[in-house]
Design a protein around this motif. Structure first.
Motif, mmCIF file in Angstrom:
data_model
loop_
_atom_site.group_PDB
_atom_site.id
_atom_site.type_symbol
_atom_site.label_atom_id
_atom_site.label_comp_id
_atom_site.label_asym_id
_atom_site.label_seq_id
_atom_site.Cartn_x
_atom_site.Cartn_y
_atom_site.Cartn_z
ATOM 1 N N LEU A 24 0.834 -1.208 0.000
ATOM 2 C CA LEU A 24 0.000 0.000 0.000
ATOM 3 C C LEU A 24 0.866 1.255 0.000
ATOM 4 C CD1 LEU A 24 -2.793 1.325 0.193
ATOM 5 C CD2 LEU A 24 -2.628 1.104 2.685
ATOM 6 N N LEU A 25 1.934 1.239 0.792
ATOM 7 C CA LEU A 25 2.841 2.389 0.799
ATOM 8 C C LEU A 25 3.458 2.605 -0.580
ATOM 9 C CD1 LEU A 25 4.726 1.992 4.210
ATOM 10 C CD2 LEU A 25 3.045 3.729 3.605
ATOM 11 N N GLY A 26 3.829 1.506 -1.237
ATOM 12 C CA GLY A 26 4.383 1.629 -2.588
ATOM 13 C C GLY A 26 3.382 2.229 -3.560
ATOM 14 N N LEU A 31 1.590 7.995 -6.521
ATOM 15 C CA LEU A 31 0.759 9.180 -6.745
ATOM 16 C C LEU A 31 1.600 10.449 -6.885
ATOM 17 C CD1 LEU A 31 -2.133 8.506 -4.197
ATOM 18 C CD2 LEU A 31 -2.202 8.226 -6.683
ATOM 19 N N ALA A 32 2.888 10.353 -6.569
ATOM 20 C CA ALA A 32 3.762 11.518 -6.695
ATOM 21 C C ALA A 32 4.084 11.833 -8.153
ATOM 22 C CB ALA A 32 5.054 11.284 -5.919
ATOM 23 N N PHE A 33 3.853 10.875 -9.049
ATOM 24 C CA PHE A 33 4.184 11.075 -10.458
ATOM 25 C C PHE A 33 3.022 11.747 -11.193
ATOM 26 C CE2 PHE A 33 6.826 7.436 -9.159
ATOM 27 C CZ PHE A 33 8.073 7.918 -9.520
ATOM 28 N N THR A 76 0.918 0.170 -9.800
ATOM 29 C CA THR A 76 0.126 1.394 -9.951
ATOM 30 C C THR A 76 0.822 2.400 -10.869
ATOM 31 O OG1 THR A 76 1.125 2.168 -7.883
ATOM 32 C CG2 THR A 76 -1.070 1.201 -7.750
ATOM 33 N N GLY A 77 2.154 2.340 -10.944
ATOM 34 C CA GLY A 77 2.876 3.255 -11.811
ATOM 35 C C GLY A 77 2.907 2.836 -13.266
ATOM 36 N N LEU A 102 5.873 -7.117 -15.366
ATOM 37 C CA LEU A 102 6.799 -5.997 -15.423
ATOM 38 C C LEU A 102 7.046 -5.432 -14.026
ATOM 39 C CD1 LEU A 102 8.425 -4.052 -17.216
ATOM 40 C CD2 LEU A 102 6.350 -2.679 -17.488
ATOM 41 N N ALA A 103 5.971 -5.286 -13.248
ATOM 42 C CA ALA A 103 6.105 -4.760 -11.889
ATOM 43 C C ALA A 103 6.887 -5.716 -10.996
ATOM 44 C CB ALA A 103 4.722 -4.502 -11.298
#
Length: 446
Positions: A24-26, A31-33, A76-77, A102-103
């Motif tokens: 969850l932290l990851g 969301l910073a991107f 998520t990224g 990929l993740a």
């Protein structure tokens, strides 16, 4: 609940609960991107990761925690990658699998960071410096070695919304900005894991981080205030975007229509004489080397004494075996001649070629069954009426420090791309941010 009790409760997690919180932290960190640019979320994300990994009972436990953080962060990224599988009619489940694979692979880099931090057993600012250094090192490795290189969403890119902040990349590259950002975001670790007993000294490094970020912003503002907005005289570009859905792009019965749309947009009257026209990646649905009549049609829409630069499928000479194709850029003159070309060097795995094709029974996502060939490398093109240009196609612009011909640097960069594969997702926004960084790093307009 006091801060110490909250910290103790987090560190006391174990098993799947701990892995879930790490994941969850990851995810929160992503969301910073772009397009959200919620940079402050990196503080709980990276501080939490470092606390969990250094407090883990063993190297193996820290490795697993780091992997789950990385998996949540990259799923998520990278979610937008799955859109291309849907667009290519491969299927949504194939898209899910591709994103997860990929993740999972990229997450190994974060797992390595967690394991080393656990073994080092440092405290205070030394621990944060090690963490930031390792994070930057594995970002560099992921950029150029894992799966042939995939430098997407390096932490430095979170500042893409601020022209002032990204000016540091002109000196250190994006990796330097990543190192500073990770250090600042993880600096609260010094509050809870430090041998320093004096309270104000625990806060000193957090204050230093805030001052450092402010200095970077101020330095960027000063640099931009002294920048010159030079204009190349007698050059006026027209950039054409026909907004064609990727679902329709390669349909045989729409090929002529799409071609005509680009031609029509090219010839819309302008207040000032256009000298050069730019079309997107693979905008021309014909092999121009094999089609003189098509080149003549393009030439008829090209400004006199100017050029039309277009993306197209390049093909080897007729009769050459085996036939080779490239993702190419061609410059077409008013007479319909090809006066300059570039073939894409960095190809997208599974998009433009299938790795280990002899063993993997997959078709590439891009149109056609044949794999694209690689170009020979970066080139600087001398095109009539333009300053020397460094061409880039699609995701070639995401590779830090590897976008120009270093033996003969160009005077500007041109990136042709087609991000319609990824729809209305974060992918195109993040691609744009990374392209901006290449301009800053190289000191060249793009």
């Amino acid at each position: 609940m006091s801060g110490d009790r909250f910290y103790a409760g987090l560190i006391g997690l174990s098993g799947w609960r701990l892995w879930a919180v790490a994941g969850l932290l990851g995810a929160i960190g992503s969301l910073a991107f772009a397009p959200t640019h919620m940079v402050p979320v990196l503080v709980p994300a990276l501080t939490g990761l470092l606390l969990f990994c250094t407090s883990a009972a063993s190297l193996r436990a820290a490795f697993i925690i780091g992997w789950w953080f990385g998996f949540g962060h990259f799923v998520t990224g990278f979610y937008w990658v799955g859109n291309s599988f849907v667009v290519a009619d491969v299927g949504i489940f194939a898209g899910f699998f591709a994103v997860a694979a990929l993740a999972a692979t990229a997450a190994l880099s974060i797992a390595l960071v967690g394991a080393v931090c656990n073994v080092a057993r440092l405290s205070g600012v030394s621990q944060v410096v090690l963490f930031a250094s390792l994070w930057t090192f594995v970002e560099w490795g992921r950029s150029f070695f894992i799966l042939g290189g995939f430098p997407w969403n390096l932490i430095g890119y979170v500042w893409g919304f601020s022209d002032n902040m990204i000016q540091l990349a002109a000196v250190t590259g994006v990796f330097g900005l990543s190192a500073v950002t990770v250090f600042c975001a993880a600096s609260p670790v010094t509050l809870v894991m430090s041998e320093q007993t004096i309270a104000w000294r625990r806060w000193a490094w957090i204050g230093a981080a805030a001052v450092g970020l402010s200095a970077i912003w101020a330095g960027g503002a000063l640099r931009l205030s002294n920048a010159s907005l030079d204009v190349v005289e007698d050059v006026r570009l027209r950039i054409v975007q026909a907004n064609i859905s990727q679902h329709h792009k390669w349909l045989p019965d729409l090929r002529k229509t799409h071609f005509a749309e680009h031609l029509a947009l090219t010839q819309v009257p302008a207040k000032r004489q256009i000298t050069h026209v730019i079309w997107p990646e693979t905008a021309t649905p014909y092999a121009l080397e094999w089609n003189p009549p098509i080149r003549e049609i393009i030439g008829s829409a090209t400004p006199p004494k100017g050029l039309l630069i277009t993306g197209a499928i390049g093909m080897s000479d007729k009769g050459e075996e085996p036939l080779r194709i490239w993702n190419s850029l061609h410059a077409i003159s008013f007479a319909g001649d090809i006066v300059g070309s570039y073939n894409k060097m960095r190809l997208v795995p599974f998009g433009e070629f299938v790795p280990l094709r002899d063993w993997l029974p997959f078709a590439k996502l891009a149109h056609g069954s044949r794999d694209y060939s690689r170009g020979t490398g970066q080139r600087t093109l001398d095109l009539p009426g333009l300053p020397s240009v460094g061409p880039l196609i699609c995701f070639e612009a995401i590779f830090p420090g590897d976008v120009v011909d270093k033996s003969r640097r160009p005077e500007w960069l041109l990136n042709l791309t087609n991000d319609a594969w990824y729809g209305n997702s974060a992918g195109p926004y993040q691609h744009l941010v990374q392209t901006k960084f290449r301009s800053v790093e190289e000191g060249l307009p793009l």
